[in-house]
Write a protein that holds these residues in place. Structure first.
Motif, mmCIF file in Angstrom:
data_model
loop_
_atom_site.group_PDB
_atom_site.id
_atom_site.type_symbol
_atom_site.label_atom_id
_atom_site.label_comp_id
_atom_site.label_asym_id
_atom_site.label_seq_id
_atom_site.Cartn_x
_atom_site.Cartn_y
_atom_site.Cartn_z
ATOM 1 N N ASP A 44 0.832 -1.199 0.000
ATOM 2 C CA ASP A 44 0.000 0.000 0.000
ATOM 3 C C ASP A 44 0.871 1.255 0.000
ATOM 4 O OD1 ASP A 44 -2.646 1.015 -0.056
ATOM 5 O OD2 ASP A 44 -2.501 1.567 2.048
ATOM 6 N N LEU A 45 1.961 1.242 0.771
ATOM 7 C CA LEU A 45 2.882 2.378 0.798
ATOM 8 C C LEU A 45 3.511 2.597 -0.576
ATOM 9 C CD1 LEU A 45 4.709 1.755 4.210
ATOM 10 C CD2 LEU A 45 3.097 3.593 3.689
ATOM 11 N N ILE A 46 3.839 1.492 -1.253
ATOM 12 C CA ILE A 46 4.433 1.590 -2.588
ATOM 13 C C ILE A 46 3.424 2.144 -3.580
ATOM 14 C CG2 ILE A 46 5.344 0.240 -4.521
ATOM 15 C CD1 ILE A 46 6.601 -1.656 -2.425
ATOM 16 N N LYS A 47 2.180 1.643 -3.534
ATOM 17 C CA LYS A 47 1.159 2.098 -4.475
ATOM 18 C C LYS A 47 0.844 3.577 -4.284
ATOM 19 C CE LYS A 47 -0.843 0.028 -7.119
ATOM 20 N NZ LYS A 47 -0.550 -0.143 -8.560
ATOM 21 N N LYS A 48 0.870 4.051 -3.032
ATOM 22 C CA LYS A 48 0.599 5.460 -2.756
ATOM 23 C C LYS A 48 1.761 6.352 -3.135
ATOM 24 C CE LYS A 48 -2.457 4.669 1.214
ATOM 25 N NZ LYS A 48 -2.569 4.820 2.683
ATOM 26 N N GLY A 49 2.941 5.766 -3.367
ATOM 27 C CA GLY A 49 4.115 6.562 -3.680
ATOM 28 C C GLY A 49 4.886 6.999 -2.451
ATOM 29 N N ASP A 50 4.470 6.543 -1.260
ATOM 30 C CA ASP A 50 5.177 6.914 -0.041
ATOM 31 C C ASP A 50 6.535 6.217 0.062
ATOM 32 O OD1 ASP A 50 3.030 8.468 0.702
ATOM 33 O OD2 ASP A 50 2.082 6.896 1.885
ATOM 34 N N LEU A 51 6.623 5.017 -0.488
ATOM 35 C CA LEU A 51 7.854 4.237 -0.449
ATOM 36 C C LEU A 51 8.271 3.930 -1.881
ATOM 37 C CD1 LEU A 51 9.930 2.748 1.351
ATOM 38 C CD2 LEU A 51 8.422 0.756 1.292
ATOM 39 N N VAL A 52 9.419 4.434 -2.288
ATOM 40 C CA VAL A 52 9.884 4.270 -3.669
ATOM 41 C C VAL A 52 10.387 2.843 -3.876
ATOM 42 C CG1 VAL A 52 11.541 5.057 -5.405
ATOM 43 C CG2 VAL A 52 10.492 6.699 -3.833
ATOM 44 N N ALA A 53 9.925 2.201 -4.938
ATOM 45 C CA ALA A 53 10.306 0.823 -5.230
ATOM 46 C C ALA A 53 10.467 0.645 -6.725
ATOM 47 C CB ALA A 53 9.262 -0.154 -4.681
ATOM 48 N N TYR A 54 11.066 -0.455 -7.108
ATOM 49 C CA TYR A 54 11.213 -0.780 -8.523
ATOM 50 C C TYR A 54 11.085 -2.287 -8.676
ATOM 51 C CZ TYR A 54 16.003 -1.741 -6.941
ATOM 52 O OH TYR A 54 17.093 -2.205 -6.259
ATOM 53 N N ARG A 55 10.843 -2.701 -9.900
ATOM 54 C CA ARG A 55 10.572 -4.102 -10.161
ATOM 55 C C ARG A 55 11.787 -4.784 -10.775
ATOM 56 N NH1 ARG A 55 5.823 -6.689 -10.134
ATOM 57 N NH2 ARG A 55 4.715 -4.711 -10.025
ATOM 58 N N VAL A 56 12.154 -5.930 -10.229
ATOM 59 C CA VAL A 56 13.193 -6.795 -10.800
ATOM 60 C C VAL A 56 12.514 -8.121 -11.128
ATOM 61 C CG1 VAL A 56 15.404 -7.934 -10.453
ATOM 62 C CG2 VAL A 56 14.995 -5.686 -9.444
ATOM 63 N N GLY A 57 12.235 -8.329 -12.422
ATOM 64 C CA GLY A 57 11.441 -9.489 -12.791
ATOM 65 C C GLY A 57 10.039 -9.329 -12.235
ATOM 66 N N LYS A 58 9.597 -10.277 -11.430
ATOM 67 C CA LYS A 58 8.273 -10.201 -10.811
ATOM 68 C C LYS A 58 8.341 -9.746 -9.362
ATOM 69 C CE LYS A 58 6.044 -13.704 -13.716
ATOM 70 N NZ LYS A 58 5.238 -14.947 -13.737
ATOM 71 N N GLN A 59 9.532 -9.337 -8.914
ATOM 72 C CA GLN A 59 9.721 -8.987 -7.509
ATOM 73 C C GLN A 59 9.958 -7.494 -7.353
ATOM 74 O OE1 GLN A 59 13.360 -10.281 -5.283
ATOM 75 N NE2 GLN A 59 11.910 -11.551 -4.138
ATOM 76 N N MET A 60 9.349 -6.904 -6.310
ATOM 77 C CA MET A 60 9.563 -5.498 -5.990
ATOM 78 C C MET A 60 10.770 -5.383 -5.072
ATOM 79 S SD MET A 60 7.213 -3.934 -7.653
ATOM 80 C CE MET A 60 7.350 -2.284 -6.971
ATOM 81 N N ARG A 61 11.602 -4.356 -5.307
ATOM 82 C CA ARG A 61 12.773 -4.103 -4.473
ATOM 83 C C ARG A 61 12.752 -2.644 -4.009
ATOM 84 N NH1 ARG A 61 15.636 -8.708 -3.207
ATOM 85 N NH2 ARG A 61 17.373 -7.319 -2.722
ATOM 86 N N VAL A 62 13.296 -2.411 -2.824
ATOM 87 C CA VAL A 62 13.410 -1.064 -2.258
ATOM 88 C C VAL A 62 14.861 -0.855 -1.851
ATOM 89 C CG1 VAL A 62 12.697 0.489 -0.401
ATOM 90 C CG2 VAL A 62 11.032 -1.081 -1.419
ATOM 91 N N ASP A 63 15.490 0.205 -2.374
ATOM 92 C CA ASP A 63 16.873 0.499 -2.012
ATOM 93 C C ASP A 63 16.951 1.008 -0.577
ATOM 94 O OD1 ASP A 63 17.921 -0.257 -4.432
ATOM 95 O OD2 ASP A 63 17.875 1.756 -5.287
#
Length: 352
Positions: free
Chosen positions: A25-44
């Protein structure tokens, strides 16, 4: 060069001591920046630390005092022709959107100079298809920087009416005509030139607990006594769908326990039903599959459309969006998500 540490959503949930659903939910709202590697979400790690620092600032006494001093604004609370006219009337007087509500695409942050020179393109909506569209746009156009605003359909159209959004996604049912989106768009975007194009069609309906213990099968079943509802926020397409069906079937909103308690995403609603906190919710099939432990009763096929303003300077990126939507590659990627109908994807439905 040393590679920066990154975390999976499961690792983030353990570090922050929150559920994976909350992380998503945090990722979808843009509160937590994430990116996709294949089918997996990653957060730096740096983005996780930035989120934690922002959260601390929001919880500071100085920030709470500033927020408490702001008077509440009037919000939309209904559907239908009269209500839509009210939205148009009140839009001009509503406060402008804060740029803090926008989430930048993460794959462009590596080149700071180009990001500053690029034109911002504000895209509203929550569906994952918009993430895919943004990725294609970044590959094809170097002079724009997509920004996501995770607001509902009506709020997106209002922000477009005020000139604050460039591309709005919408799935709004007009119960009187059975038509999706166009009745609202025509009434809200008075004085603007725009084009409406289909993104996809998807099933929407009821989330119920596993095994459907309440035996809910259609809209009229919402008349059952003591039903606990997990509701969406005012202005979202799911909320409009529910309100229109309640109106058409003569069911009072007060009949549903929890009607005034709002969630801000399909996954939030599905999670409430899955956990047993609610008996029923309204949303899309995809969220039910992601959450698990919840059954989905499809009741409508909703048309999910994009609206783009036809104003000077927008011609090039509008053409890029149309090429992407009509490309076999884009359609094939959308088809990988079960329930997405792409038979009309890229079709221009209306121009004004």
């Amino acid at each position: 060069m040393t590679e920066e540490q990154s975390y999976t959503t499961e690792e983030i949930s353990k570090l922050l001591k929150i559920s994976k659903l909350t992380v998503y939910d945090l990722i979808k709202k843009g509160d937590l920046v994430a990116y996709r590697v294949g089918k997996q979400m990653r957060v730096d790690a740096t983005d996780l630390e930035a989120y934690k620092q922002r959260s601390k600032q929001l919880q500071s006494p100085a920030h709470r005092a500033a927020v408490d001093s702001v008077p509440p604004s009037e919000s939309y609370s209904g559907t239908g022709s009269d209500s839509t006219n009210h939205v148009v009337h009140s839009a001009a007087n509503a406060p402008p959107l804060s740029r803090g509500t926008f989430a930048a695409s993460t794959s462009m942050t590596g080149n700071t100079s180009s990001a500053h020179s690029a034109r911002h393109l504000v895209i509203t909506g929550q569906d994952i298809s918009l993430d895919i569209l943004m990725r294609y746009l970044e590959k094809q156009t170097r002079d724009i920087r997509p920004l996501r605003s995770f607001m509902g359909s009506l709020d997106g159209l209002i922000s477009m009416y005020r000139g604050e959004s460039d591309l709005v996604s919408t799935h709004l049912l007009d119960g009187d005509t059975g038509e999706y989106n166009l009745p609202y768009i025509r009434k809200i975007l008075i004085g603007w030139s725009y084009v409406v194009v289909n993104l996809l069609t998807r099933p929407a309906g009821l989330y119920v607990q596993r095994g459907n213990p309440s035996g809910l099968q259609n809209w009229t079943d919402l008349k059952q006594p003591e039903l606990r509802l997990a509701n969406r926020e005012k202005g979202s397409g799911a909320r409009v769908l529910l309100d229109e069906q309640l109106r058409l079937h003569g069911i009072a909103a007060s009949h549903l326990i929890g009607y005034d308690v709002e969630e801000t995403s399909h996954m939030g609603v599905a999670a409430k039903v899955s956990s047993g906190e609610a008996d029923v919710g309204i949303g899309t099939e995809k969220a039910a599959r992601l959450v698990g432990q919840v059954d989905f009763i499809p009741l409508v096929q909703e048309r999910y459309d994009l609206v783009m303003l036809k104003k000077q300077g927008n011609e090039a990126w509008i053409e890029s969006v149309l090429r992407i939507l009509q490309s076999p590659e884009f359609r094939q990627e959308l088809q990988s998500f079960e329930g997405y109908d792409v038979s009309r994807t890229g079709e221009i439905l209306y121009e004004a």
